[in-house]
Design an enzyme around this catalytic site. Structure first.
Site, PDB file in Angstrom:
ATOM      1  N   PHE A  56       0.806  -1.150   0.084  1.00  0.00           N
ATOM      2  CA  PHE A  56      -0.004  -0.009  -0.061  1.00  0.00           C
ATOM      3  C   PHE A  56       0.942   1.514  -0.112  1.00  0.00           C
ATOM      4  O   PHE A  56       0.406   2.273   0.491  1.00  0.00           O
ATOM      5  CB  PHE A  56      -0.814   0.034   1.246  1.00  0.00           C
ATOM      6  N   SER A 123      15.349   9.577   4.337  1.00  0.00           N
ATOM      7  CA  SER A 123      16.947   9.659   3.808  1.00  0.00           C
ATOM      8  C   SER A 123      16.925   8.757   2.690  1.00  0.00           C
ATOM      9  O   SER A 123      16.410   7.576   2.801  1.00  0.00           O
ATOM     10  CB  SER A 123      18.048   9.315   4.976  1.00  0.00           C
ATOM     11  N   ALA A 125      19.017   6.135   0.682  1.00  0.00           N
ATOM     12  CA  ALA A 125      20.031   5.349   0.504  1.00  0.00           C
ATOM     13  C   ALA A 125      20.528   4.942  -0.752  1.00  0.00           C
ATOM     14  O   ALA A 125      19.850   4.338  -1.598  1.00  0.00           O
ATOM     15  CB  ALA A 125      20.006   4.074   1.376  1.00  0.00           C
ATOM     16  N   GLU A 129      19.224  -1.980  -1.774  1.00  0.00           N
ATOM     17  CA  GLU A 129      19.231  -3.153  -0.845  1.00  0.00           C
ATOM     18  C   GLU A 129      20.417  -4.005  -0.896  1.00  0.00           C
ATOM     19  O   GLU A 129      21.281  -4.168  -1.934  1.00  0.00           O
ATOM     20  CB  GLU A 129      18.107  -3.909  -1.488  1.00  0.00           C
ATOM     21  N   ASP A 168      10.528  -7.611  10.952  1.00  0.00           N
ATOM     22  CA  ASP A 168      10.792  -8.190   9.572  1.00  0.00           C
ATOM     23  C   ASP A 168      12.006  -7.777   8.831  1.00  0.00           C
ATOM     24  O   ASP A 168      12.368  -7.131   8.002  1.00  0.00           O
ATOM     25  CB  ASP A 168       9.897  -7.520   8.525  1.00  0.00           C
ATOM     26  N   LYS A 170      15.311  -8.532   7.149  1.00  0.00           N
ATOM     27  CA  LYS A 170      15.890  -9.454   5.972  1.00  0.00           C
ATOM     28  C   LYS A 170      16.552  -8.489   5.101  1.00  0.00           C
ATOM     29  O   LYS A 170      16.640  -7.195   5.337  1.00  0.00           O
ATOM     30  CB  LYS A 170      14.655  -9.684   5.363  1.00  0.00           C
ATOM     31  N   GLU A 172      16.221  -7.240   2.110  1.00  0.00           N
ATOM     32  CA  GLU A 172      15.502  -6.230   1.400  1.00  0.00           C
ATOM     33  C   GLU A 172      15.296  -5.072   2.166  1.00  0.00           C
ATOM     34  O   GLU A 172      15.462  -4.011   1.493  1.00  0.00           O
ATOM     35  CB  GLU A 172      14.228  -6.871   1.107  1.00  0.00           C
ATOM     36  N   ASN A 173      15.309  -5.416   3.500  1.00  0.00           N
ATOM     37  CA  ASN A 173      14.936  -4.259   4.453  1.00  0.00           C
ATOM     38  C   ASN A 173      16.410  -3.397   4.848  1.00  0.00           C
ATOM     39  O   ASN A 173      16.247  -2.606   6.056  1.00  0.00           O
ATOM     40  CB  ASN A 173      14.087  -4.595   5.534  1.00  0.00           C
ATOM     41  N   ASP A 186      11.803   0.115   6.663  1.00  0.00           N
ATOM     42  CA  ASP A 186      10.407  -0.559   6.810  1.00  0.00           C
ATOM     43  C   ASP A 186      10.017  -0.939   8.398  1.00  0.00           C
ATOM     44  O   ASP A 186      10.167  -2.070   8.612  1.00  0.00           O
ATOM     45  CB  ASP A 186      10.478  -1.744   5.860  1.00  0.00           C
ATOM     46  N   THR A 207       8.748 -12.341   6.994  1.00  0.00           N
ATOM     47  CA  THR A 207       9.007 -13.075   5.611  1.00  0.00           C
ATOM     48  C   THR A 207       9.329 -14.520   5.852  1.00  0.00           C
ATOM     49  O   THR A 207      10.288 -14.829   6.886  1.00  0.00           O
ATOM     50  CB  THR A 207      10.083 -12.147   4.943  1.00  0.00           C
TER      51      THR A 207
END
Length: 517
Positions: A56, A123, A125, A129, A168, A170, A172-173, A186, A207
């Site tokens: 979302f 910010s 980055a 990832e 969460d 991982k 990706e975060n 996240d 996840t």
């Protein structure tokens, strides 16, 4: 003063202010408003590329018009948030981010809204990832693994001291800043533990590959759940893949609750011990948790013995370097007998004399074609491998393709493209390697096929940026913009693969540029 007094003579302070007083008050109010920063608006920014998308929300790179500063602006759709009943998560993320002030977390600079959307100014980055780099280089060497693991440890210690659990964590975060330090992001599913008595959060989030067993069995997460995720990430940095893998989430969850995972043979011994101490089914037994003495024992673990903890955020991160342990002769055993597999496959696909017959050459050409000495273009390297010279005419190409169609069992995987070179390779992902049949075709394409299950596993994406590189007689790389593929030719002809790929690349590039360039 009596507020009920109606006589201005008795209450001089209630007299109507003079024009000068009103002007002075107006100037004061105007000055106060000017000193307060104006709420930002969408038109203050020039929005650029999409950095990421969630269920979302969308994160977009944006440049502030007045300052030129870049932000990662998270844009959330109000109507979708309300419809999905996610308002509490959005408010929680805003509140938690506002409460964080640490170099290893993204920073929330501002928020604003319009009639349809909410905006979080975060910010930016610049290096994206961490997962992107794991996929790109396969696995990290010990120095890189230690450094980035230490930064995650520092970040989690700060977070847990503030009674916040991420839930969460991982790759990706975990983002990488312009100078390649981590910035964890996240916080949509993060949880603030409201008091010292509340040590768990009772909702299912996370996840699959990084979910802790207590979340699956007790439906509750705690600070130690983040330590479980840390163990999974350290494993992935070294091995290239997370420890718990399966075809679907249910099977992954089964492996997690049974603690069913294995270490590759060449996993760093000290890192292995650390991962084992983090991946404990009992959350109270994980190194770093409060029951085990907190973060001091984790910092003192032998894997971190050379780490200088006090100034990690000021140190220059090590250059990302892949971990490529040499493969021993015994490694061949883990793939099975490739010739036997190929022989079984060939007998199922074509009715030729024996499995030792060249896959590239049926005994006769289709009778309807005119004769041509196309055999001159075919070079059998061994029973399972061949390559073609590229000087054939269009008519000879069709003859070669007819021959391939009737006599080569790998033809079914190449979308009717002529195979220019083929042979078995060991395709490595991190410390894991699988035997594949590599097929270089016109197009150009690089297909790789599982010879055991007879399944096309994928293609190496071709572009003008593709670049082969021979590391030694057996090992070669295929560099692409988003990933480097690590391949090993068991017959020791890595250079032949690189030369043929370069030859096809030059032919395609020249056809794009024209003969005069």
């Amino acid at each position: 003063l009596n507020p009920d007094c109606a006589s201005s003579s008795l209450c001089p302070s209630m007299e109507a202010p003079s024009a000068e007083a009103r002007a002075a008050e107006l100037r004061t109010q105007t000055a106060m408003q000017a000193s307060q920063p104006r709420k930002k608006r969408p038109e203050d920014f020039k929005f650029g590329k999409i950095l990421g998308e969630g269920s979302f929300s969308t994160v977009v790179l944006a440049k502030e018009q007045s300052t030129g500063k870049e932000y990662a602006i998270k844009i959330l759709d109000k109507r979708h948030i309300v419809k999905s009943k996610k308002a509490q998560y959005v408010k929680r993320e805003r509140d938690l981010l506002s409460n964080l002030d640490h170099p290893f977390f993204v920073k929330l600079y501002f928020t604003f809204q319009d009639d349809e959307k909410l905006y979080f100014g975060l910010s930016f980055a610049k290096n994206g990832e961490l997962l992107k780099y794991i996929r790109k280089i396969g696995s990290f060497d010990e120095t890189c693994t230690r450094f980035y693991s230490a930064e995650i440890v520092c970040a989690l210690e700060y977070l847990h001291n503030k009674e916040i659990i991420h839930r969460d964590l991982k790759p990706e975060n975990i983002l990488l800043s312009e100078d390649m330090h981590i910035q964890i992001t996240d916080f949509g599913t993060a949880k603030q533990l409201t008091d010292s008595k509340q040590s768990k959060a009772n909702s299912f989030v996370g996840t699959a590959q990084y979910v802790s067993p207590e979340l699956l069995t007790d439906k509750s997460a705690c600070k130690s759940s983040d330590l479980w995720a840390l163990g999974c990430i350290i494993y992935q940095l070294v091995a290239g893949l997370p420890p718990f893998r399966a075809g679907n989430e249910y099977l992954i969850f089964q492996k997690i609750t049974k603690l069913e995972y294995e270490f590759p043979e060449k996993f760093f011994p000290k890192a292995k011990d650390l991962v084992q101490r983090l991946l404990s089914l009992d959350p109270s037994m994980r190194i770093g948790c409060e029951e085990m003495g907190g973060y001091d024992p984790l910092r003192r673990h032998p894997f971190f013995e050379t780490t200088s903890w006090d100034d990690l955020h000021l140190q220059s991160p090590p250059k990302l370097t892949p971990y490529l342990p040499a493969m021993s002769e015994d490694d061949e055993d883990c793939y099975g007998n490739y010739d036997d597999l190929l022989s079984q496959f060939s007998s199922m696909q074509v009715s030729q004399s024996s499995s030792s017959h060249s896959l590239s050459a049926p005994e006769s050409l289709p009778p309807q074609r005119s004769s041509s000495n196309i055999e001159q273009y075919i070079h059998d390297l061994d029973n399972n491998s061949f390559e073609l010279d590229l000087q054939f005419s269009e008519e000879e190409k069709q003859l070669l393709l007819d021959k391939q169609t009737t006599g080569n069992p790998w033809h079914q995987f190449v979308e009717n493209n002529l195979i220019l070179k083929m042979g078995p390779v060991d395709k490595r992902k991190g410390l894991f390697a699988r035997r594949r049949q590599l097929l270089l075709t016109e197009g150009p394409h690089l297909y790789y096929v599982d010879p055991v299950n007879k399944v096309l596993k994928g293609t190496i994406p071709w572009s003008l940026e593709l670049r082969p590189e021979a590391k030694n007689f057996k090992t070669f790389f295929v560099h692409t913009p988003n990933r480097t593929y690590y391949l090993m030719d068991p017959s020791g002809n890595a250079d032949k693969w690189c030369k043929k790929i370069q030859e096809v690349w030059r032919k395609i590039y020249q056809s794009h540029q024209g003969p005069g360039l």
